[in-house]
Design a protein around this motif. Structure first.
Motif, PDB file in Angstrom:
ATOM      1  N   GLN A  83       7.824   3.260   0.429  1.00 12.80           N
ATOM      2  CA  GLN A  83       7.848   1.807   0.362  1.00 12.80           C
ATOM      3  C   GLN A  83       6.421   1.263   0.256  1.00 12.80           C
ATOM      4  O   GLN A  83       6.132   0.342  -0.519  1.00 12.80           O
ATOM      5  CB  GLN A  83       8.549   1.228   1.596  1.00 12.80           C
ATOM      6  N   VAL A  84       5.523   1.851   1.015  1.00 14.49           N
ATOM      7  CA  VAL A  84       4.117   1.431   1.011  1.00 14.49           C
ATOM      8  C   VAL A  84       3.492   1.589  -0.369  1.00 14.49           C
ATOM      9  O   VAL A  84       2.702   0.750  -0.822  1.00 14.49           O
ATOM     10  CB  VAL A  84       3.332   2.257   2.055  1.00 14.49           C
ATOM     11  N   SER A  85       3.851   2.644  -1.078  1.00 15.71           N
ATOM     12  CA  SER A  85       3.212   2.980  -2.351  1.00 15.71           C
ATOM     13  C   SER A  85       3.476   1.958  -3.453  1.00 15.71           C
ATOM     14  O   SER A  85       2.808   1.979  -4.487  1.00 15.71           O
ATOM     15  CB  SER A  85       3.657   4.371  -2.818  1.00 15.71           C
ATOM     16  N   GLN A 137      -9.459   1.366  -0.739  1.00 15.97           N
ATOM     17  CA  GLN A 137      -8.058   1.282  -1.121  1.00 15.97           C
ATOM     18  C   GLN A 137      -7.760  -0.047  -1.812  1.00 15.97           C
ATOM     19  O   GLN A 137      -8.438  -1.050  -1.605  1.00 15.97           O
ATOM     20  CB  GLN A 137      -7.160   1.475   0.096  1.00 15.97           C
ATOM     21  N   VAL A 138      -6.697  -0.023  -2.617  1.00 12.81           N
ATOM     22  CA  VAL A 138      -6.291  -1.162  -3.440  1.00 12.81           C
ATOM     23  C   VAL A 138      -4.967  -1.701  -2.922  1.00 12.81           C
ATOM     24  O   VAL A 138      -4.100  -0.934  -2.495  1.00 12.81           O
ATOM     25  CB  VAL A 138      -6.140  -0.721  -4.916  1.00 12.81           C
ATOM     26  N   VAL A 139      -4.821  -3.041  -2.956  1.00 10.10           N
ATOM     27  CA  VAL A 139      -3.549  -3.660  -2.585  1.00 10.10           C
ATOM     28  C   VAL A 139      -3.041  -4.485  -3.770  1.00 10.10           C
ATOM     29  O   VAL A 139      -3.818  -5.039  -4.545  1.00 10.10           O
ATOM     30  CB  VAL A 139      -3.695  -4.574  -1.353  1.00 10.10           C
ATOM     31  N   LEU A 148       3.155  11.686  -6.614  1.00  9.58           N
ATOM     32  CA  LEU A 148       4.303  10.787  -6.514  1.00  9.58           C
ATOM     33  C   LEU A 148       3.865   9.361  -6.148  1.00  9.58           C
ATOM     34  O   LEU A 148       4.361   8.391  -6.726  1.00  9.58           O
ATOM     35  CB  LEU A 148       5.294  11.319  -5.479  1.00  9.58           C
ATOM     36  N   VAL A 149       2.942   9.226  -5.193  1.00  9.97           N
ATOM     37  CA  VAL A 149       2.526   7.888  -4.765  1.00  9.97           C
ATOM     38  C   VAL A 149       1.869   7.123  -5.913  1.00  9.97           C
ATOM     39  O   VAL A 149       2.016   5.900  -6.030  1.00  9.97           O
ATOM     40  CB  VAL A 149       1.574   7.965  -3.549  1.00  9.97           C
ATOM     41  N   GLU A 150       1.139   7.830  -6.770  1.00 11.47           N
ATOM     42  CA  GLU A 150       0.503   7.177  -7.920  1.00 11.47           C
ATOM     43  C   GLU A 150       1.549   6.738  -8.935  1.00 11.47           C
ATOM     44  O   GLU A 150       1.430   5.670  -9.541  1.00 11.47           O
ATOM     45  CB  GLU A 150      -0.511   8.124  -8.563  1.00 11.47           C
TER      46      GLU A 150
END
Length: 459
Positions: free
Chosen positions: A284-286, A188-190, A319-321
């Motif tokens: 919010q996380v996305s 995963q990426v932050v 949607l998250v992307e």
């Protein structure tokens, strides 16, 4: 017995064996001459011995100094960085900043040249700075229960890819000041915007390892919360926090001698009664987290690419992307991230990027890299960082026995624009190519056109 006679007419002594010397003067002269000659030889011998004794250490020193100068010249020549180190950094061999709770290593620019550990690191640092790359790379390894303490960066956004482990990350958003937290797993990426307060805690049973990219090619400027607190006058801190006991409570804080940037107190179980690793709402996380490992795989004959990026395309994306892409585009100087897998014998063909510098980290495998500038070619392997300036053609070929895997950052928050060699050959009129390469026009019909993209191809 021999007789001596005197000839008055000649006034000379005559003898059968001896010259005439009635007074013995000739004998005395001969003896004196012999004595003087011996004395001269003694003096000369003494002077030569004295010269040897006196000059020998100096001659030896001169000889040694000449030898050392020669050695220094050789060392100077051997220490001169090769041109490849403008594009290559062996970060896995760089200085390890060992902290209580983990280890940090860097591929970066230093304003003071004496702060570089090697000339090769200096060549890389000065290269990214001179090209205005706006990228610095780092690996961050955190032990289980270790914490990258709350901090922020003055002059850079931070993009990270978790290579292994599980990390709980918290971000303090700007007004209205809410905390966004999320449990991040490998792949995963932050994205942590400039000047945003954040922390990272390793919550799994194994060490956590990040590859981090910061959007600056100057020295990264960071402030940890504990450093800022201890630098604040105690009466000011007491007035700001208003704790029970006032300044007396503030006086109970004692600054540790060890750097606490990544900490892991030995008495952690005594200090922490209960830990709650909350997770914010997905929308919010996305804005800050993206599961690149689960995103679409772009397949080519010789490999696979996956992206964490901004795109103008609105349809067909989860949607998250779309939320993550919008967040990248709304902030200045953000990066586009990708993972690239090149199969055995595969090659990312020669190409260049119109609008981005490139910096990558090798997760596994071995590659042969060519950079068009100065016709530089080098090999790289796990733990190496590479850099290619915007507009410079380059290729990456898998020369190992297994798959080559890299995490690559591009310095654009817009859509990445790339041109491959086969594309510009196919789109240039053959009569122009004939004139350029001094070959007959029909010869260029030998270059095929493929239906499938050849970004990563096979022989």
């Amino acid at each position: 017995m021999d007789t001596i006679s005197y000839d008055a007419s000649s006034e000379k002594f005559n003898s059968k064996n001896y010259p005439a010397d009635p007074t013995g003067k000739m004998q005395k002269f001969a003896i004196m001459k012999t004595f003087c000659l011996c004395l001269l030889m003694v003096v000369v011998t003494f002077c030569m011995g004295l010269a040897v004794v006196t000059l020998s250490p100096k001659l030896k020193a001169i000889k040694e100094r000449g030898h050392m100068e020669a050695v220094e010249d050789i060392q100077h020549i051997s220490n001169l960085p090769q041109s490849k180190y403008k594009y290559l950094n062996h970060m896995q061999k760089s200085k390890r900043f060992v902290l209580q709770g983990g280890v940090v290593q860097w591929a970066r620019y230093r304003a003071d040249p004496t702060h570089y550990d090697t000339q090769n690191e200096r060549a890389f640092g000065e290269s990214i700075h001179a090209n205005g790359a706006r990228m610095t790379a780092s690996t961050l390894e955190i032990k289980p229960n270790g914490c990258r303490v709350p901090h922020w960066h003055f002059n850079a956004n931070e993009h990270g890819y978790l290579i292994k482990g599980k990390v709980w990350i918290g971000i303090l958003d700007s007004a209205p000041f809410s905390v966004t937290s999320y449990n991040v797993s490998a792949g995963q990426v932050v994205f942590l915007p400039r000047a945003t307060l954040h922390w990272m805690k390793c919550v799994g049973r194994e060490n956590c390892l990040f590859i981090l990219f910061f959007t600056t090619s100057d020295e990264l400027v960071t402030r940890d919360v504990d450093d800022v607190f201890y630098a604040t006058p105690k009466d000011i801190a007491a007035r700001s926090l208003k704790p029970k006991g006032g300044i007396s409570f503030i006086n109970t804080f004692k600054q540790p001698k060890e750097n606490q940037a990544v900490n892991l107190p030995p008495n952690l179980n005594e200090l922490v009664r209960k830990a709650s690793y909350t997770r914010s709402r997905i929308f919010q996380v996305s804005k800050y987290f993206f599961n690149m490992r689960a995103t679409k795989r772009y397949r080519y004959p010789g490999g696979i690419i996956q992206w964490a990026r901004y795109t103008k395309r609105k349809t067909g994306l989860p949607l998250v992307e779309r939320i993550f892409a919008k967040s990248l585009n709304e902030h200045e100087d953000t990066l586009t991230l990708a993972t690239m897998r090149i199969f055995r014998r595969g090659m990312r063909q020669p190409h260049y990027h119109f609008n981005a510098h490139t910096m990558g980290y090798v997760l596994r495998g071995c590659a042969r890299v060519g950079v068009d500038r100065n016709a530089t070619e080098f090999t790289m392997s796990s733990g190496d960082v590479f850099f290619v300036p915007r507009g410079v053609q380059h290729y990456i070929m898998n020369v190992g026995q297994g798959e080559l895997t890299m995490v690559i950052a591009f310095s654009t928050h817009d859509e990445l624009q790339t041109l491959d060699m086969n594309v510009y050959f196919q789109n240039t009129p053959d009569f122009i190519l004939a004139q350029l390469f001094l070959k007959k026009q029909d010869e260029f019909h030998k270059i095929p056109t493929f239906r499938r993209d050849q970004d990563i191809n096979l022989p």
